[in-house]
Design an enzyme around this catalytic site. Structure first.
Site, PDB file in Angstrom:
ATOM      1  N   ARG A 199       0.805  -1.229   0.000  1.00 23.69           N
ATOM      2  CA  ARG A 199       0.000   0.000   0.000  1.00 23.69           C
ATOM      3  C   ARG A 199       0.836   1.276   0.000  1.00 23.69           C
ATOM      4  O   ARG A 199       0.392   2.329   0.430  1.00 23.69           O
ATOM      5  CB  ARG A 199      -0.982   0.029   1.170  1.00 23.69           C
ATOM      6  CG  ARG A 199      -1.948  -1.135   1.139  1.00 23.69           C
ATOM      7  CD  ARG A 199      -3.111  -0.950   2.064  1.00 23.69           C
ATOM      8  NE  ARG A 199      -3.990  -2.092   1.951  1.00 23.69           N
ATOM      9  CZ  ARG A 199      -3.840  -3.206   2.661  1.00 23.69           C
ATOM     10  NH1 ARG A 199      -2.867  -3.301   3.541  1.00 23.69           N
ATOM     11  NH2 ARG A 199      -4.671  -4.198   2.492  1.00 23.69           N
ATOM     12  N   GLU A 217       9.563  19.680 -24.371  1.00 23.29           N
ATOM     13  CA  GLU A 217       8.858  19.938 -23.094  1.00 23.29           C
ATOM     14  C   GLU A 217       9.441  21.175 -22.401  1.00 23.29           C
ATOM     15  O   GLU A 217       8.719  21.926 -21.745  1.00 23.29           O
ATOM     16  CB  GLU A 217       8.949  18.716 -22.168  1.00 23.29           C
ATOM     17  CG  GLU A 217       8.261  17.457 -22.682  1.00 23.29           C
ATOM     18  CD  GLU A 217       6.723  17.471 -22.537  1.00 23.29           C
ATOM     19  OE1 GLU A 217       6.158  18.487 -22.088  1.00 23.29           O
ATOM     20  OE2 GLU A 217       6.105  16.439 -22.893  1.00 23.29           O
ATOM     21  N   HIS A 229      -0.649  13.616 -28.488  1.00 19.84           N
ATOM     22  CA  HIS A 229      -0.949  12.221 -28.128  1.00 19.84           C
ATOM     23  C   HIS A 229      -1.624  11.487 -29.286  1.00 19.84           C
ATOM     24  O   HIS A 229      -1.371  10.297 -29.508  1.00 19.84           O
ATOM     25  CB  HIS A 229      -1.904  12.170 -26.922  1.00 19.84           C
ATOM     26  CG  HIS A 229      -1.207  12.371 -25.605  1.00 19.84           C
ATOM     27  ND1 HIS A 229      -1.829  12.929 -24.513  1.00 19.84           N
ATOM     28  CD2 HIS A 229       0.053  12.076 -25.206  1.00 19.84           C
ATOM     29  CE1 HIS A 229      -0.973  12.977 -23.493  1.00 19.84           C
ATOM     30  NE2 HIS A 229       0.172  12.465 -23.893  1.00 19.84           N
ATOM     31  N   HIS A 260      -0.349  18.674 -26.013  1.00 22.10           N
ATOM     32  CA  HIS A 260      -0.426  17.215 -25.883  1.00 22.10           C
ATOM     33  C   HIS A 260      -1.685  16.609 -26.504  1.00 22.10           C
ATOM     34  O   HIS A 260      -1.703  15.407 -26.757  1.00 22.10           O
ATOM     35  CB  HIS A 260      -0.346  16.805 -24.407  1.00 22.10           C
ATOM     36  CG  HIS A 260       1.055  16.852 -23.861  1.00 22.10           C
ATOM     37  ND1 HIS A 260       1.821  17.997 -23.859  1.00 22.10           N
ATOM     38  CD2 HIS A 260       1.837  15.879 -23.311  1.00 22.10           C
ATOM     39  CE1 HIS A 260       3.006  17.728 -23.310  1.00 22.10           C
ATOM     40  NE2 HIS A 260       3.047  16.458 -22.979  1.00 22.10           N
ATOM     41  N   ARG A 277      -2.963  21.912 -13.090  1.00 22.78           N
ATOM     42  CA  ARG A 277      -1.947  21.054 -13.709  1.00 22.78           C
ATOM     43  C   ARG A 277      -2.249  20.760 -15.174  1.00 22.78           C
ATOM     44  O   ARG A 277      -1.344  20.467 -15.959  1.00 22.78           O
ATOM     45  CB  ARG A 277      -1.842  19.747 -12.908  1.00 22.78           C
ATOM     46  CG  ARG A 277      -0.753  18.835 -13.404  1.00 22.78           C
ATOM     47  CD  ARG A 277      -0.534  17.670 -12.475  1.00 22.78           C
ATOM     48  NE  ARG A 277       0.590  16.885 -12.952  1.00 22.78           N
ATOM     49  CZ  ARG A 277       1.375  16.129 -12.194  1.00 22.78           C
ATOM     50  NH1 ARG A 277       1.126  16.032 -10.909  1.00 22.78           N
ATOM     51  NH2 ARG A 277       2.381  15.446 -12.706  1.00 22.78           N
ATOM     52  N   GLU A 320      -4.328  17.280 -10.567  1.00 20.08           N
ATOM     53  CA  GLU A 320      -4.950  17.781 -11.794  1.00 20.08           C
ATOM     54  C   GLU A 320      -6.452  17.966 -11.604  1.00 20.08           C
ATOM     55  O   GLU A 320      -7.259  17.512 -12.401  1.00 20.08           O
ATOM     56  CB  GLU A 320      -4.673  16.796 -12.942  1.00 20.08           C
ATOM     57  CG  GLU A 320      -4.712  17.452 -14.288  1.00 20.08           C
ATOM     58  CD  GLU A 320      -4.065  16.612 -15.367  1.00 20.08           C
ATOM     59  OE1 GLU A 320      -3.009  16.010 -15.122  1.00 20.08           O
ATOM     60  OE2 GLU A 320      -4.633  16.571 -16.450  1.00 20.08           O
ATOM     61  N   HIS A 367       8.051  11.230 -28.115  1.00 17.83           N
ATOM     62  CA  HIS A 367       6.972  11.986 -27.467  1.00 17.83           C
ATOM     63  C   HIS A 367       7.110  13.499 -27.718  1.00 17.83           C
ATOM     64  O   HIS A 367       6.158  14.167 -28.134  1.00 17.83           O
ATOM     65  CB  HIS A 367       6.994  11.696 -25.966  1.00 17.83           C
ATOM     66  CG  HIS A 367       5.969  12.458 -25.187  1.00 17.83           C
ATOM     67  ND1 HIS A 367       4.613  12.208 -25.291  1.00 17.83           N
ATOM     68  CD2 HIS A 367       6.103  13.485 -24.304  1.00 17.83           C
ATOM     69  CE1 HIS A 367       3.961  13.042 -24.492  1.00 17.83           C
ATOM     70  NE2 HIS A 367       4.839  13.835 -23.883  1.00 17.83           N
ATOM     71  N   LYS A 395       3.340  11.622 -10.867  1.00 19.94           N
ATOM     72  CA  LYS A 395       2.434  10.733 -11.607  1.00 19.94           C
ATOM     73  C   LYS A 395       3.186   9.436 -11.857  1.00 19.94           C
ATOM     74  O   LYS A 395       4.310   9.468 -12.370  1.00 19.94           O
ATOM     75  CB  LYS A 395       2.034  11.349 -12.956  1.00 19.94           C
ATOM     76  CG  LYS A 395       0.957  12.395 -12.866  1.00 19.94           C
ATOM     77  CD  LYS A 395       0.528  12.824 -14.273  1.00 19.94           C
ATOM     78  CE  LYS A 395      -0.563  13.865 -14.219  1.00 19.94           C
ATOM     79  NZ  LYS A 395      -0.909  14.392 -15.561  1.00 19.94           N
ATOM     80  N   ASN A 438      -0.443  20.089 -20.114  1.00 22.48           N
ATOM     81  CA  ASN A 438      -0.880  19.326 -21.279  1.00 22.48           C
ATOM     82  C   ASN A 438      -0.813  20.163 -22.560  1.00 22.48           C
ATOM     83  O   ASN A 438      -1.276  19.724 -23.613  1.00 22.48           O
ATOM     84  CB  ASN A 438      -2.317  18.849 -21.031  1.00 22.48           C
ATOM     85  CG  ASN A 438      -2.637  17.572 -21.745  1.00 22.48           C
ATOM     86  OD1 ASN A 438      -1.782  16.708 -21.890  1.00 22.48           O
ATOM     87  ND2 ASN A 438      -3.872  17.459 -22.220  1.00 22.48           N
ATOM     88  N   LYS A 492       7.463  23.447 -13.508  1.00 22.09           N
ATOM     89  CA  LYS A 492       6.614  22.289 -13.195  1.00 22.09           C
ATOM     90  C   LYS A 492       6.356  22.212 -11.692  1.00 22.09           C
ATOM     91  O   LYS A 492       5.244  21.877 -11.257  1.00 22.09           O
ATOM     92  CB  LYS A 492       7.249  20.994 -13.720  1.00 22.09           C
ATOM     93  CG  LYS A 492       6.396  19.785 -13.403  1.00 22.09           C
ATOM     94  CD  LYS A 492       6.377  18.739 -14.458  1.00 22.09           C
ATOM     95  CE  LYS A 492       5.498  17.577 -14.037  1.00 22.09           C
ATOM     96  NZ  LYS A 492       5.268  16.592 -15.058  1.00 22.09           N
TER      97      LYS A 492
HETATM   98  N1  GLY Z   1       3.184  15.623 -18.076  1.00 20.09           N
HETATM   99  C1  GLY Z   1       2.037  16.268 -17.598  1.00 20.09           C
HETATM  100  C2  GLY Z   1       1.888  16.255 -16.116  1.00 20.09           C
HETATM  101  O1  GLY Z   1       2.800  15.874 -15.418  1.00 20.09           O
HETATM  102  O2  GLY Z   1       0.849  16.594 -15.639  1.00 20.09           O
END
Ligand code: GLY
Length: 369
Positions: A116, A180, A253, A249, A242, A232, A265, A138, A246, A222
């Site tokens: 966990r 990026e 994507h 993107h 957040r 987000e 990417h 993430k 994007n 960031k």
């Molecule tokens: N790469 C987008 C984020 O980390 O939210």
């Protein structure tokens, strides 16, 4: 040296300095065992990390995982869990991920799901991972049905960004990461764009100091965004959380998926940024000079800013449009794009008229209407 602070529920720092990997022992505290996930190509660095862990009085458990996105499968996850079980990794132990964004995504998710949730350290080794994929908490893996469909927000206890690990990175990878960096420039940091504009060759030279400065600026952008909205969750009206990361993107994507990941990417995000700048010009009144600046800055580091039309091998608009409406960022049937009103000022473009999207796409393929 530079440190960016991520002020989330479980706050952490990203430390950017040559030799940052050597600081691993400072963060091993309390762990008896440290699982080190790495691809084969980074075995030497993983061995160095293992020696550092041993020096700190803990037992390293080296786990080699497939390279790149091939690591992010349910099968590899299950193999990692088995290795942790065999090694007897407990709640007070630690996971370290050394590699590009795919490896750190996997390592973070293994840590998030083991007992966990155990502590983990992210050690990114590509520009893209250092400025984006490996730093924002993430974590996740892919399913055959789509990328990143499983995952968790699970912050590392520290991100060790060692620019020396970038030496030898193929130039195409550096370019992909710079997309990026440039994204962060357009959404929030004019100085980044100026630095790239002043000397694009320096921006591409990973052994020089300019790239370290660009990485540090990007991480700071960031960190600020993620600190305000880790999950987000807060794009309301004019306030965009957040989700602003994007930028570029949504179409990016779709291109990436339609071409089965043949482009890197960042190469897809670069194309997506040109598209959304064209769209913002139509939908939000973004000045044409800022749209051209996208082409100029991205092109200066060798990123493509024009997409081939379907006769020349590109994916057609109808397919890309369909893929965008299935993007996981889409809410219900609403198509959402992060756009710009002006340099450094993001604004959402929600369900724009079809004709504006078609015209923006035509501009991306060089068919000016
Ligand atoms: N790469 C987008 C984020 O980390 O939210």
């Amino acid at each position: 040296m530079s440190t960016a602070h991520f002020a989330t529920d479980h706050p952490y720092d990203a430390i950017i300095e040559p030799g940052a990997l050597e600081r691993l022992p400072e963060f091993v505290g309390g762990a008896a065992k440290v699982a080190i996930l790495h691809p084969q190509v980074l075995s030497g660095k993983a061995q160095l990390a293992a020696d550092l862990v041993r020096g700190a009085g803990a037992e390293p458990v080296l786990i080699e995982v497939p390279d790149g996105e091939h690591a992010k499968t349910s099968q590899v996850l299950a193999e990692c869990w088995s290795r942790l079980a065999l090694a007897g990794l407990t709640r007070t132990d630690l996971v370290v991920g050394i590699g590009g964004g795919a490896t750190t995504d996997l390592a973070g998710f293994v840590a998030a799901t083991w007992l966990r949730g155990v502590r983990w350290i992210s050690v990114p080794t590509t520009v893209l991972a250092m400025v984006d994929a490996a730093i924002g908490g993430k974590t996740g893996a892919d399913l055959p049905e789509g990328k990143n469909l499983i995952g968790a927000f699970w912050e590392p206890i520290v991100v060790l960004e060692d620019p020396l690990l970038l030496v030898g990175l193929p130039e195409r990878e550096v370019r992909s990461g710079l997309a990026e960096v440039i994204k962060h420039g357009f959404i929030a940091d004019e100085r980044t764009l100026e630095l790239v504009e002043q000397n694009p060759a320096e921006a591409l030279d990973v052994s020089g100091e300019r790239v370290h400065e660009l990485i540090a600026r990007s991480v700071a952008v960031k960190a600020k965004v993620v600190s305000a909205d880790l999950r987000e969750a807060t794009s309301v009206g004019e306030h965009i959380g957040r989700e602003q990361l994007n930028y570029g993107h949504t179409l990016g994507h779709a291109i990436e998926a339609s071409e089965h990941f043949a482009r890197r990417h960042g190469e897809c995000v670069a194309l997506g940024m040109v598209f959304v700048a064209e769209l913002a010009h139509r939908a939000l009144g973004l000045d044409a000079s800022v749209v051209e600046r996208h082409r100029r800055v991205l092109g200066s580091v060798g990123l493509a800013t024009q997409y081939p039309d379907s006769q020349s091998g590109g994916t057609g608009w109808a397919t890309l449009r369909e893929l965008m409406s299935r993007d996981k960022k889409t809410r219900g049937n609403t198509l959402r794009f992060v756009g710009l009103r002006e340099q450094g000022h993001v604004a959402m473009i929600v369900d724009p008229p079809e004709q504006q999207m078609v015209d923006a796409f035509r501009a991306l393929v060089g068919q000016h209407s």
